[in-house]
Design an enzyme around this catalytic site. Structure first.
Site, PDB file in Angstrom:
ATOM      1  N   GLY A  16       0.828  -1.352   0.024  1.00  0.00           N
ATOM      2  CA  GLY A  16       0.017  -0.306   0.010  1.00  0.00           C
ATOM      3  C   GLY A  16       0.828   1.316  -0.078  1.00  0.00           C
ATOM      4  O   GLY A  16       2.092   1.221  -0.186  1.00  0.00           O
ATOM      5  N   ASN A  17       0.208   2.232   0.261  1.00  0.00           N
ATOM      6  CA  ASN A  17       0.886   3.569   0.029  1.00  0.00           C
ATOM      7  C   ASN A  17       0.428   4.395   1.491  1.00  0.00           C
ATOM      8  O   ASN A  17      -0.696   4.057   1.795  1.00  0.00           O
ATOM      9  CB  ASN A  17       0.960   4.275  -0.949  1.00  0.00           C
ATOM     10  CG  ASN A  17      -0.324   4.844  -1.686  1.00  0.00           C
ATOM     11  OD1 ASN A  17      -1.037   5.603  -1.160  1.00  0.00           O
ATOM     12  ND2 ASN A  17      -0.795   3.724  -2.621  1.00  0.00           N
ATOM     13  N   ARG A  18       0.921   5.722   1.434  1.00  0.00           N
ATOM     14  CA  ARG A  18       0.481   6.414   2.797  1.00  0.00           C
ATOM     15  C   ARG A  18      -0.701   7.630   2.192  1.00  0.00           C
ATOM     16  O   ARG A  18      -0.972   8.447   3.423  1.00  0.00           O
ATOM     17  CB  ARG A  18       1.787   7.339   3.309  1.00  0.00           C
ATOM     18  CG  ARG A  18       2.676   6.412   4.015  1.00  0.00           C
ATOM     19  CD  ARG A  18       3.913   7.312   4.428  1.00  0.00           C
ATOM     20  NE  ARG A  18       3.585   8.568   4.873  1.00  0.00           N
ATOM     21  CZ  ARG A  18       4.465   9.704   4.794  1.00  0.00           C
ATOM     22  NH1 ARG A  18       5.279   9.399   3.893  1.00  0.00           N
ATOM     23  NH2 ARG A  18       3.884  10.909   5.430  1.00  0.00           N
ATOM     24  N   SER A  19      -1.145   7.440   1.221  1.00  0.00           N
ATOM     25  CA  SER A  19      -2.264   8.399   0.949  1.00  0.00           C
ATOM     26  C   SER A  19      -3.637   8.572   1.997  1.00  0.00           C
ATOM     27  O   SER A  19      -3.935   7.283   2.069  1.00  0.00           O
ATOM     28  CB  SER A  19      -2.552   8.318  -0.518  1.00  0.00           C
ATOM     29  OG  SER A  19      -3.677   9.199  -0.730  1.00  0.00           O
ATOM     30  N   ALA A  40      -3.675   7.980  -4.964  1.00  0.00           N
ATOM     31  CA  ALA A  40      -2.430   7.292  -5.225  1.00  0.00           C
ATOM     32  C   ALA A  40      -2.386   5.885  -5.770  1.00  0.00           C
ATOM     33  O   ALA A  40      -2.726   4.915  -4.834  1.00  0.00           O
ATOM     34  CB  ALA A  40      -1.475   7.551  -3.955  1.00  0.00           C
TER      35      ALA A  40
END
Ligand code: CTP
Length: 385
Positions: free
Chosen positions: A194-197, A261
């Site tokens: 995943g990512n931090r958005s 994102a």
């Protein structure tokens, strides 16, 4: 950005107008506070000047000639009567007489004054002239009396003001598709890449578009913030979900804003069950996902405004954003510098550079709600062409 004249008259609810002023300013309106002498017994002109970010020595008369909306909160029985009869004996009553646009008032008074036939007649006279009333609400007044007379809440007055101003937006009635958040690509049944958005920026954009009267669908990828009011939310947790839903809706939308994102890679051959732990190394192969924005850009229908986001670092990142604008066939790219920790990912504020065919414009650091308004101002300009 609209110019809003904010009239404040002498009632105990005048302090609540501070919050209304703050909300209007946060929505990027140019707010001109107009306090009656009576109001100044409860609140100071200086407070409102500070909230409205206006210089101390400003001559407000200069701003009375053009305003998109006149809001009066609280409106006392006295000033209400003056409005009804066209009396112009202070800066606010003069402004009301000179103003030609919509007018929204939030009366606040003792319940017996509100129900008095003189006030009833005055209210009818104002309504007949198209003046909009919000409240008064039922409840306990400052003097402890029960009945109708309490000023509507600042948030409600603000929402109504936004609706009245939205009447002028070219986004009104348009269909807007916004993606927000960060996708999660499964490795197995419980693990993901995943990512931090957080989705804050996209949610702020969806909320602002809805405020301007657009029909908004939000493709939400694991949003860490609350869903905005008045927006249809479709959950799109992975890049594949987002691709499917965006392609199904993109062609019919007037505006597509890809603020999410979206993962550029997903684990190839994700396991359906949970992989148990063992001592061996686990190598996960990643395969590229579809670039949804580029696909929308390549298959776009004429008239659609396509907006992309680039979260990248420094001057080289900006240079890459310029290339993305071109390569992905977008009309507008929003660049933010993720090298900074005070803006962008998971932060309340953002500072952006807008890149379009006509050039570039930097929007100074501000809450994401204000940044959203700036982006949509630009989109409105593109739609109007
Ligand atoms: N985007 C998309 N589909 C993807 C990846 C990105 O639609 N699979 C969109 C994003 O929503 C955003 C823009 O493309 O509007 C971002 O561009 P991109 O450069 O692909 O994303 P980054 O990962 O930020 O950049 P980089 O190329 O540096 O990885």
């Amino acid at each position: 950005m609209a110019r809003v004249l904010l009239g404040v008259t002498g009632g105990i609810a005048a302090y609540k107008a501070c919050e209304l002023c703050r909300l209007l300013v946060r929505a990027r309106h140019d707010v001109v506070p107009l306090l009656t002498p009576g109001a100044e017994r409860f609140v100071t002109a200086q407070t409102f000047r500070a909230l409205a970010r206006r210089p101390a020595a400003e001559d407000v008369y200069l701003h009375l000639t053009r305003a998109d909306l006149l809001v009066v909160a609280p409106l006392t029985a006295n000033t209400l009567a003056k409005f009804a009869h066209g009396i112009a004996d202070n800066v606010l009553t003069e402004a009301a007489l000179a103003h030609r646009g919509p007018m929204l008032v939030a009366p606040a008074m003792n319940p017996r004054m509100w129900s008095h036939p003189a006030t009833r007649t005055n209210v009818e006279a104002l309504r007949a002239r198209g003046v909009e009333l919000v409240g008064p609400d039922e409840g306990e007044t400052a003097e402890g009396e029960l009945g109708v007379g309490r000023m509507a809440e600042p948030g409600e007055i603000f929402e109504r003001a936004q609706e009245l101003l939205g009447g002028k937006s070219v986004l009104k009635g348009k269909s807007v598709l916004v993606s927000a958040g960060g996708t999660r690509e499964p490795i197995d049944a419980v693990r993901f890449v995943g990512n931090r958005s957080s989705g804050r920026m996209g949610v702020a954009l969806a909320a602002e578009a809805a405020r301007r009267g657009a029909r908004v669908t939000l493709l939400g990828a694991n949003l860490a913030v609350a869903h905005p009011a008045g927006v249809e939310v479709v959950e799109t947790p992975s890049a594949a979900d987002l691709e499917r839903e965006a392609l199904a809706r993109g062609a019919d939308a007037d505006v597509v804003v890809m603020a999410a994102a979206v993962a550029d890679y997903r684990p190839a051959g994700a396991l359906t069950g949970k992989r148990p732990k063992d001592r061996a190394t686990w190598t996960v192969e990643l395969e590229p996902t579809t670039d949804v924005l580029a696909l929308l850009g390549a298959t776009r229908t004429e008239g659609t405004v396509l907006v992309g986001f680039a979260a990248d670092r420094g001057e080289t990142g900006l240079e890459r954003a310029r290339a993305k604008l071109r390569d992905k066939g977008a009309d507008l790219f929003v660049f933010n510098d993720v090298a900074r920790t005070d803006i962008g990912f998971d932060a309340a504020d953002n500072e952006i550079t807008l890149l379009g065919a006509d050039g570039e414009r930097t929007i100074a650091k501000a809450p994401k709600e204000e940044i959203a308004a700036a982006v949509l101002d630009e989109v409105e300009g593109l739609l109007g062409r």
